[in-house]
Design an enzyme around this catalytic site. Structure first.
Site, PDB file in Angstrom:
ATOM      1  N   LYS A  49      68.474  40.452 -11.391  1.00 31.14           N
ATOM      2  CA  LYS A  49      67.700  40.447 -10.145  1.00 31.14           C
ATOM      3  C   LYS A  49      66.219  40.381 -10.495  1.00 31.14           C
ATOM      4  O   LYS A  49      65.762  41.098 -11.396  1.00 31.14           O
ATOM      5  CB  LYS A  49      68.046  41.736  -9.390  1.00 31.14           C
ATOM      6  CG  LYS A  49      67.493  41.866  -8.006  1.00 31.14           C
ATOM      7  CD  LYS A  49      68.027  43.158  -7.362  1.00 31.14           C
ATOM      8  CE  LYS A  49      67.631  43.270  -5.918  1.00 31.14           C
ATOM      9  NZ  LYS A  49      68.206  44.493  -5.279  1.00 31.14           N
TER      10      LYS A  49
ATOM     11  N   SER B  20      70.602  43.607  -1.190  1.00 31.18           N
ATOM     12  CA  SER B  20      69.519  42.714  -1.555  1.00 31.18           C
ATOM     13  C   SER B  20      69.763  41.978  -2.885  1.00 31.18           C
ATOM     14  O   SER B  20      69.053  41.019  -3.191  1.00 31.18           O
ATOM     15  CB  SER B  20      68.220  43.503  -1.666  1.00 31.18           C
ATOM     16  OG  SER B  20      68.317  44.499  -2.671  1.00 31.18           O
TER      17      SER B  20
ATOM     18  N   SER C 175      72.603  47.796  -1.716  1.00 30.35           N
ATOM     19  CA  SER C 175      72.207  46.484  -2.247  1.00 30.35           C
ATOM     20  C   SER C 175      72.948  46.026  -3.495  1.00 30.35           C
ATOM     21  O   SER C 175      72.831  44.866  -3.882  1.00 30.35           O
ATOM     22  CB  SER C 175      70.705  46.469  -2.543  1.00 30.35           C
ATOM     23  OG  SER C 175      69.991  46.446  -1.343  1.00 30.35           O
TER      24      SER C 175
END
Lengths: 472, 65
Positions: A82, A157, A181
């Site tokens: 990420k 996310s 997330s």
């Protein structure tokens, strides 16, 4: 081994194959980069692929192995992460316009630990803007798309983490979980993911969203991979005073421990309120598997969790607004509409409302522990109560409608963050729309080992985690 | 139940912390804020006087295996 067969390997199996010299790190890197190039065009899951540096690092890993040097349990395993884990001098956009030109001042401890374990980072992954969105929409980088059906959301996310791991375009990826997330993209994309106990993994060099809720953890093909990676990144860190000193157990060593006699709780209320019938059916099938494996499934009454979510929302809003205060004053136009609206809300939260939310957490955890962990070892529950929606259906802006929609998506994941408990998301089947869903196993603080053992036993008895989306 | 809270109240509140906000956005904040803060405050009715923010960490340590 063909490139197609290589990318199907789990991270743990790939590490074994590299260590035993059945496969080179270079071959693994070439195969995964080729797959990443292929799927990115359809899924928009990568922000950047650092192919030349990664290929050179893979070549070096093979040379080290040839002279008998093994860096660690992930020697030669390619991973992408990420885009919120800082590497000194490199850009971490955090999914935003604001940070897209800012080199990181230092390297995240989680990345340093993965480097030390031998993993090789080859790219950075799409994510919700500043990790503040549960769907996978991103108005700056473009929306990330679900590999099972690109019209549907990936969840967020950690959208690129879920999509790339599911699409066999990364062997595993770091995500982060503040309200769900890691677990939401793991669920919607059909991979495994662990949100560890709050403070289990150092957050140094990880973009902050809500400091009292943020956690760092992996998304991977299997529970075994999650155990392997968490074992590499967990532990105390002099650079993060909040990182726990609690000893890190040997997760891999405890993975195969028998679950006969394990007490698995199934909640009577909250997690099954208004749940989709197909998701509920898959949860019941999962519990049946556990019964067959010799676990004892026990119904448990939960405290009234619903109100805690309101406190959790207020805490995250206030902490995120504090972190973003300077940019909200100087560059508000550079946020997407939804993120800006959520930060504006946080700026207006009264201090006492925020502090009462923090005061409630200890009381809530005690109540939860008394009701649940006094009776069972782990709690089994759906991660989401609905089928994976489309990108269009979840394209929401500001206002109370936005707050309601966001609350609804994170309704079953947010309690784990509020209580700080470890939660493991495990693929549990497919709904009628052809997309995966998942169960979550929730454990006592710092007892990730019990979750891994239970999740691994389930994956030894089922094949949901082995299903792969058709390549675009 | 949600308390009444208006855009007119949000604008000066955010100005106080240095953030300008357009009327339409202020109305959205007021609407969401009223719901969220009212709902949270309703939960706090049963919060003991002695509860502290760090109590969460103590509870976490006690509940660990």
């Amino acid at each position: 081994m063909t490139p197609e067969a290589i990318v199907e390997l789990s991270a743990a199996n790939l590490a074994r194959a590299i260590r035993s010299k059945q496969l080179t790190a270079l071959a693994a890197m070439e195969a995964v980069i080729a797959r990443a190039d292929q799927v990115h065009k359809k899924l928009n899951c990568f922000v950047r692929i650092d192919r030349y540096e990664a290929l050179a690092a893979a070549h070096l890993a093979d040379a080290e192995l040839a002279r008998g040097a093994v860096r660690g349990p992930l020697h030669g395993v390619p991973m992408a992460h990420k885009d919120m884990y800082y590497r000194e001098g490199a850009i971490s956009s955090c999914g935003s316009k604001i940070k897209r030109d800012m080199p990181a001042p230092s390297t995240a401890t989680a990345l340093k630990k993965l480097d030390a374990a031998g993993a090789i980072q080859f790219g950075v992954l799409n994510m919700a803007e500043f990790a503040y969105g549960p769907t996978g929409h991103n108005y700056h980088l473009g929306h990330c798309r679900n590999p099972w059906n690109p019209d549907h959301i990936t969840g967020g996310s950690s959208s690129g983490s879920g999509a790339s791991v599911a699409a066999r375009a990364s062997f595993a990826a770091l995500g982060s979980d503040t309200g769900g997330s890691i677990r939401l993209p793991a669920t919607f994309c059909g991979v495994s993911g662990i949100k560890p106990t709050w403070s289990r993994v150092s957050r140094h060099g990880a973009m902050p969203l809500s400091f009292s809720m943020d956690t760092v953890g992996p998304l991977a093909r299997t529970v075994e991979d999650c155990a392997l990676i968490l074992g590499a990144i967990a532990g105390a860190d002099p650079l993060d005073a909040s990182a726990s000193q609690h000893p890190v157990p040997d997760y891999m060593g405890q993975l195969a421990r028998p679950i006969r006699g394990l007490r698995i709780g199934t909640p009577k209320r909250y997690f099954y309120d208004n749940i989709d019938a197909e998701v509920e059916g898959l949860m019941q099938s999962g519990l049946e598997i556990y019964r067959k494996l010799g676990a004892e499934v026990i119904e448990v009454d939960l405290p009234d969790i619903e109100p805690w979510n309101h406190a959790a929302m207020v805490i995250i809003a206030a902490e995120a607004a504090a972190a973003h205060g300077n940019w909200m004053r100087t560059r508000p136009q550079d946020y997407s509409d939804q993120v800006r609206a959520r930060l504006e809300l946080g700026l207006a939260v009264p201090a006492t409302t925020y502090l009462d939310g923090l005061r409630l957490r200890g009381v809530a955890l005690q109540a939860f522990s008394q009701e649940v962990f006094a009776k069972v070892d782990i709690l089994h529950a759906p991660t989401v109560g609905f089928q994976t929606p489309t990108i269009a259906e979840t394209d929401i802006s500001g206002g109370e409608a936005m707050t309601r929609a966001l609350n609804s998506i994170t309704r079953l994941t947010r309690p784990g963050n509020f209580l700080g408990l470890p939660c493991l998301s495990v693929p549990a089947g497919f709904t009628g729309n052809g997309l995966p869903t998942a169960m979550q196993l929730i454990g006592r603080p710092f007892n990730e080992a019990a979750l891994f053992a239970a999740g691994h036993a389930y994956q030894q008895a089922t094949e949901w985690h082995l299903q792969a989306p058709k390549q675009p | 139940m949600s308390q009444k809270f208006t855009a007119d109240a949000v604008t000066p509140l955010l100005a106080l912390v240095g953030t300008n906000i357009e009327p339409a956005r202020a109305a959205n904040v007021a609407e969401a804020l009223a719901t969220q803060v009212s709902a949270a405050n309703a939960v706090y009715a049963s919060l003991p006087f002695e509860a502290e923010p760090a109590g969460y960490l103590h509870a976490c340590a006690k509940a660990a295996p």
